[in-house]
Design an enzyme around this catalytic site. Structure first.
Site, PDB file in Angstrom:
ATOM      1  N   HIS A 105      44.171  40.388  46.369  1.00  0.00           N
ATOM      2  CA  HIS A 105      44.935  39.428  45.570  1.00  0.00           C
ATOM      3  C   HIS A 105      44.741  38.004  46.091  1.00  0.00           C
ATOM      4  O   HIS A 105      44.508  37.075  45.298  1.00  0.00           O
ATOM      5  CB  HIS A 105      46.419  39.787  45.595  1.00  0.00           C
ATOM      6  CG  HIS A 105      47.288  38.809  44.867  1.00  0.00           C
ATOM      7  ND1 HIS A 105      47.484  38.862  43.500  1.00  0.00           N
ATOM      8  CD2 HIS A 105      48.002  37.735  45.309  1.00  0.00           C
ATOM      9  CE1 HIS A 105      48.285  37.878  43.132  1.00  0.00           C
ATOM     10  NE2 HIS A 105      48.612  37.177  44.212  1.00  0.00           N
ATOM     11  N   GLU A 106      44.838  37.820  47.397  1.00  0.00           N
ATOM     12  CA  GLU A 106      44.671  36.481  47.957  1.00  0.00           C
ATOM     13  C   GLU A 106      43.237  35.985  47.773  1.00  0.00           C
ATOM     14  O   GLU A 106      43.009  34.794  47.548  1.00  0.00           O
ATOM     15  CB  GLU A 106      45.058  36.469  49.436  1.00  0.00           C
ATOM     16  CG  GLU A 106      46.518  36.812  49.695  1.00  0.00           C
ATOM     17  CD  GLU A 106      47.496  35.950  48.903  1.00  0.00           C
ATOM     18  OE1 GLU A 106      47.162  34.783  48.602  1.00  0.00           O
ATOM     19  OE2 GLU A 106      48.592  36.440  48.592  1.00  0.00           O
ATOM     20  N   HIS A 165      42.857  34.426  44.504  1.00  0.00           N
ATOM     21  CA  HIS A 165      43.192  32.998  44.478  1.00  0.00           C
ATOM     22  C   HIS A 165      42.019  32.152  44.960  1.00  0.00           C
ATOM     23  O   HIS A 165      41.773  31.055  44.431  1.00  0.00           O
ATOM     24  CB  HIS A 165      44.417  32.732  45.362  1.00  0.00           C
ATOM     25  CG  HIS A 165      45.706  33.180  44.753  1.00  0.00           C
ATOM     26  ND1 HIS A 165      46.112  32.797  43.486  1.00  0.00           N
ATOM     27  CD2 HIS A 165      46.703  33.967  45.236  1.00  0.00           C
ATOM     28  CE1 HIS A 165      47.292  33.337  43.221  1.00  0.00           C
ATOM     29  NE2 HIS A 165      47.667  34.058  44.257  1.00  0.00           N
TER      30      HIS A 165
END
Length: 234
Positions: free
Chosen positions: A92-93, A96
């Site tokens: 998920h990070e 980003h």
């Protein structure tokens, strides 16, 4: 009191669900046996972002990507744990980081709103209260010139505070897109089994609930202060 209970209830339930889901899958070892830090290195290479540095920080669920420093920061629980939860959080990070590399417009918009949201969260309520006090001394209606100092001050405070809601509304699609990119990256990497993917998806879905809860909580607070401002004016 009702506003406080609603906000606390919404955020509390969402936070409890996230922690419960995280701990459930943090206790399940992933199929590759790789820790979060090791997975981060592999996924960054797959995404073409091998230049991004990985740092390990304190705390639980404090993982984040810093677009200004181009650094992926992983909490110790994520970095050192070879769990399904670590896979989902890391991906998920990195999602980003992929948004940042591709100049994802909503992410840039969110970054632009951050200063106003920070000011609004701290100064907004105080400015509203100041305006309400002035309204109590100067009267509720407008003057003959159509200007009421207290009401206008309170309105400025309300607008500043509402920037928090705008921030959360913009954040929601940014986070959903990061999770979408995360799942695609995990599939592309080939290091996860179908069972791992299912667990990672559940972790990311639980996290998305907190963003929705933040929108609901902010909307309740803005509505409360709006009723105070416009109700006093009437």
């Amino acid at each position: 009191l009702l506003m406080f209970l609603l906000v606390a209830g919404v955020l509390g339930l969402a936070g409890a669900h996230v922690k419960r889901t995280y701990r459930r899958w943090a206790g399940v070892r992933n199929s590759s046996g790789l820790t979060g830090a090791q997975i981060a290195k592999q996924l960054l290479a797959v995404a073409g972002l091998a230049h991004i540095q990985v740092e390990i920080i304190d705390g639980e669920l404090t993982d984040n990507y810093d677009p200004t420093q181009k650094v992926l920061r992983l909490s110790q629980g994520t970095a050192y744990n070879a769990s399904v939860a670590s896979e989902g959080i890391v991906a998920h990070e990195i999602g980003h980081a992929m948004q940042d590399a591709r100049a994802f417009a909503p992410m840039r918009l969110r970054s632009a709103i951050v200063p106003a949201a920070n000011i609004g969260s701290q100064a907004g309520p105080m400015i509203i209260i100041l305006g309400l006090i002035l309204m109590a001394f100067t009267g509720r209606g407008a003057t003959g010139t159509g200007f009421n100092l207290g009401f206008d001050v309170a309105l400025i405070g309300l607008a500043l505070f509402a920037s928090i809601l705008v921030f959360h509304l913009v954040t929601f699609p940014v986070e959903l897109d990061a999770s979408r990119r995360a799942m695609a990256l995990l599939r592309q990497s080939g290091i996860l089994t179908p069972a791992d993917l299912t667990g990672a998806r559940k972790v990311l879905t639980a996290a998305a609930l907190t963003y929705f809860a933040a929108i609901a909580a902010s909307a309740i607070q803005v509505a409360y202060w709006g009723m105070q401002v416009f109700g006093r004016r009437d």
